[in-house]
Design a protein around this motif. Structure first.
Motif, PDB file in Angstrom:
ATOM      1  N   GLU A 220     -48.818  25.825   2.151  1.00 16.11           N
ATOM      2  CA  GLU A 220     -48.125  27.053   1.766  1.00 16.11           C
ATOM      3  C   GLU A 220     -46.609  26.851   1.713  1.00 16.11           C
ATOM      4  O   GLU A 220     -45.937  27.369   0.816  1.00 16.11           O
ATOM      5  CB  GLU A 220     -48.479  28.179   2.747  1.00 16.11           C
ATOM      6  CG  GLU A 220     -49.930  28.627   2.689  1.00 16.11           C
ATOM      7  CD  GLU A 220     -50.284  29.192   1.327  1.00 16.11           C
ATOM      8  OE1 GLU A 220     -49.465  29.921   0.738  1.00 16.11           O
ATOM      9  OE2 GLU A 220     -51.388  28.897   0.829  1.00 16.11           O
ATOM     10  N   GLU A 223     -45.956  24.789  -1.522  1.00 20.86           N
ATOM     11  CA  GLU A 223     -46.220  25.465  -2.797  1.00 20.86           C
ATOM     12  C   GLU A 223     -45.586  26.848  -2.887  1.00 20.86           C
ATOM     13  O   GLU A 223     -45.314  27.325  -3.998  1.00 20.86           O
ATOM     14  CB  GLU A 223     -47.733  25.583  -3.006  1.00 20.86           C
ATOM     15  CG  GLU A 223     -48.433  24.231  -3.129  1.00 20.86           C
ATOM     16  CD  GLU A 223     -49.942  24.363  -3.183  1.00 20.86           C
ATOM     17  OE1 GLU A 223     -50.444  25.512  -3.102  1.00 20.86           O
ATOM     18  OE2 GLU A 223     -50.625  23.336  -3.306  1.00 20.86           O
ATOM     19  N   SER A 224     -45.357  27.491  -1.740  1.00 19.88           N
ATOM     20  CA  SER A 224     -44.847  28.865  -1.737  1.00 19.88           C
ATOM     21  C   SER A 224     -43.703  29.007  -0.734  1.00 19.88           C
ATOM     22  O   SER A 224     -43.819  29.741   0.247  1.00 19.88           O
ATOM     23  CB  SER A 224     -45.977  29.854  -1.385  1.00 19.88           C
ATOM     24  OG  SER A 224     -47.118  29.614  -2.180  1.00 19.88           O
ATOM     25  N   GLU A 253     -52.463  40.233  -4.470  1.00 20.20           N
ATOM     26  CA  GLU A 253     -51.439  39.209  -4.605  1.00 20.20           C
ATOM     27  C   GLU A 253     -50.266  39.728  -5.420  1.00 20.20           C
ATOM     28  O   GLU A 253     -50.459  40.449  -6.403  1.00 20.20           O
ATOM     29  CB  GLU A 253     -52.001  37.974  -5.321  1.00 20.20           C
ATOM     30  CG  GLU A 253     -53.041  37.208  -4.555  1.00 20.20           C
ATOM     31  CD  GLU A 253     -53.546  36.011  -5.357  1.00 20.20           C
ATOM     32  OE1 GLU A 253     -53.692  36.141  -6.591  1.00 20.20           O
ATOM     33  OE2 GLU A 253     -53.757  34.956  -4.764  1.00 20.20           O
ATOM     34  N   SER A 270     -43.494  35.739  -4.520  1.00 18.33           N
ATOM     35  CA  SER A 270     -43.228  36.022  -3.113  1.00 18.33           C
ATOM     36  C   SER A 270     -43.432  37.500  -2.810  1.00 18.33           C
ATOM     37  O   SER A 270     -43.126  38.366  -3.636  1.00 18.33           O
ATOM     38  CB  SER A 270     -41.790  35.626  -2.782  1.00 18.33           C
ATOM     39  OG  SER A 270     -41.388  36.158  -1.540  1.00 18.33           O
ATOM     40  N   TRP A 358     -43.744  29.208  -8.753  1.00 23.43           N
ATOM     41  CA  TRP A 358     -43.696  30.224  -7.704  1.00 23.43           C
ATOM     42  C   TRP A 358     -42.439  31.051  -7.926  1.00 23.43           C
ATOM     43  O   TRP A 358     -41.359  30.505  -8.161  1.00 23.43           O
ATOM     44  CB  TRP A 358     -43.662  29.529  -6.348  1.00 23.43           C
ATOM     45  CG  TRP A 358     -43.401  30.363  -5.131  1.00 23.43           C
ATOM     46  CD1 TRP A 358     -42.269  30.333  -4.352  1.00 23.43           C
ATOM     47  CD2 TRP A 358     -44.272  31.316  -4.520  1.00 23.43           C
ATOM     48  NE1 TRP A 358     -42.392  31.203  -3.297  1.00 23.43           N
ATOM     49  CE2 TRP A 358     -43.612  31.824  -3.379  1.00 23.43           C
ATOM     50  CE3 TRP A 358     -45.542  31.788  -4.827  1.00 23.43           C
ATOM     51  CZ2 TRP A 358     -44.183  32.781  -2.543  1.00 23.43           C
ATOM     52  CZ3 TRP A 358     -46.114  32.744  -4.001  1.00 23.43           C
ATOM     53  CH2 TRP A 358     -45.447  33.234  -2.874  1.00 23.43           C
TER      54      TRP A 358
END
Length: 378
Positions: A220, A223-224, A253, A270, A358
């Motif tokens: 996470e 990737e985020s 999401e 986000s 992202w």
């Protein structure tokens, strides 16, 4: 389940400067947590506060449910392994390890503990040598043997591979993980090295200005990322500022729809972005988020929309790193070594992969206000 290590609102002030603020986290037995952040973020101070070498001004520290906030270091079941071995130069390897034996645990003979530790780490043949006769890697393995006989509930590791050569690094890293699993302790491991962190961490905690800005699984964080500095630290090379419409999917999401470099994209976003509306964002991605295709035309297209121009090609061993100038700035692409050759000045078509992008708020710089949304409760 009771946490092996529990910190609540921990704060450290030194010379009227706030080094740590509001640190709250739980670490279970058997968990290996990696602490990351820029220099001066408070990583080493956090380890010193946990083991009692640094006094905290606010908050509490519990080990196995027992409060140890004011306890001296020798009354906490912790062991600190630093980037320098701190071995006694006048003692042999066996004597250095024997000195660290936890005498309060009388279930096995101390001499036997030393023998087992040296044998299990493959350094029994070094038992009679002195630190000055060892390499840096060997001295760190001896430090690890000291940890093994100490048998702490909390293992604190501060950049142990920083001064070790490449070959010794992999061996020492593997031994550290093996010792962690063998003792089933809670381990807090500080490093700047992204590959090191991703390969060993159960969770990664990222500090900025003494606060937690992200606490999540390695995948996470990679990737985020919660902020742009975290994205940069973890190797992101795609940063595209644009305007997007955000919405929430049926699965809950956050998503963002945007049009950039001539392409309409729908990307994961986000939770710091609004649940619905139009806002400024930054699309973040690693080199795999961008691909290119050569343009075969007598007339070179302008650098606009999805067209770009190659400005740099660098051989990196397993791939070529290609820098492309686009209308939104430089982009990085990795191409395989057996792909058709690319040279500086070539015109290319740029393609973005929305599944590898992202969306972050355009204001997600070093802000620690993201903590409430970015910190994961595990």
């Amino acid at each position: 389940m009771k946490a092996a290590l529990s910190l609540r609102d921990l704060g450290v002030t030194r010379a009227r400067t706030q080094i740590l603020s509001g640190i709250t986290l739980d670490i279970n037995a058997g968990e290996l947590i990696v602490i990351m952040g820029a220099s001066g973020a408070g990583k080493s101070t956090l380890l010193r506060a946990i083991c009692g070498l640094q006094r905290s001004q606010t908050g509490t520290i519990h080990i196995d449910g027992e409060e140890v906030t004011s306890a001296p270091p020798h009354r906490r079941s912790t062991a600190l392994m630093m980037d320098e071995d701190a071995l006694f130069p006048h003692m042999s390897v066996a004597e250095n390890v024997s000195f660290a034996v936890n005498t309060e645990l009388r279930d096995t003979d101390p001499t036997e503990q030393v023998d087992v530790a040296l044998t299990s780490l493959g350094i029994a043949h070094l038992a009679t040598r002195y630190p000055g006769q060892l390499s840096l890697g060997q001295r760190q393995i001896v430090s690890l043997a000291r940890v093994l006989v100490r048998r702490p509930r909390i293992l604190l590791v501060d950049e142990p591979l920083a001064h070790v050569d490449t070959v010794a690094r992999e061996h020492l890293k593997a031994e550290l993980v093996r010792v962690h699993k063998r003792m089933n302790c809670a381990t807090v491991y500080v490093t700047h090295d992204v590959n090191e962190a991703l390969s060993i961490a159960d969770r990664i905690i990222y500090l900025s200005n003494g606060r937690i800005v992200q606490d999540d699984y390695p995948e996470e964080v990679y990737e985020s990322p919660a902020t742009l500095p975290i994205a940069r630290h973890f190797g992101a090379t795609t940063f595209l500022m644009t305007t997007a419409h955000t919405y929430t999917s049926p699965f809950g999401e956050r998503r963002a729809r945007t049009h950039v470099l001539g392409q309409s994209l729908d990307v994961a976003a986000s939770a710091l972005l609004p649940s619905s509306g139009t806002c400024d964002i930054v699309l973040v991605g690693h080199p795999a988020s961008v691909s290119m295709k050569a343009v075969h035309s007598a007339r070179k297209p302008r650098v606009t929309d999805h067209y770009g121009q190659v400005t740099e090609v660098t051989f990196m061993g397993e791939y070529y790193r290609v820098i492309i100038e686009s209308e939104r700035g430089a982009l990085t692409v990795r191409t395989p070594t057996d792909a058709p050759p690319t040279t500086s000045g070539d015109s290319v078509e740029i393609s973005l992969d929305p599944s590898k992008l992202w969306a972050l708020p355009a204001t997600a710089t070093n802000s620690t206000d993201t903590r409430a949304s970015a910190q994961k409760v595990v």
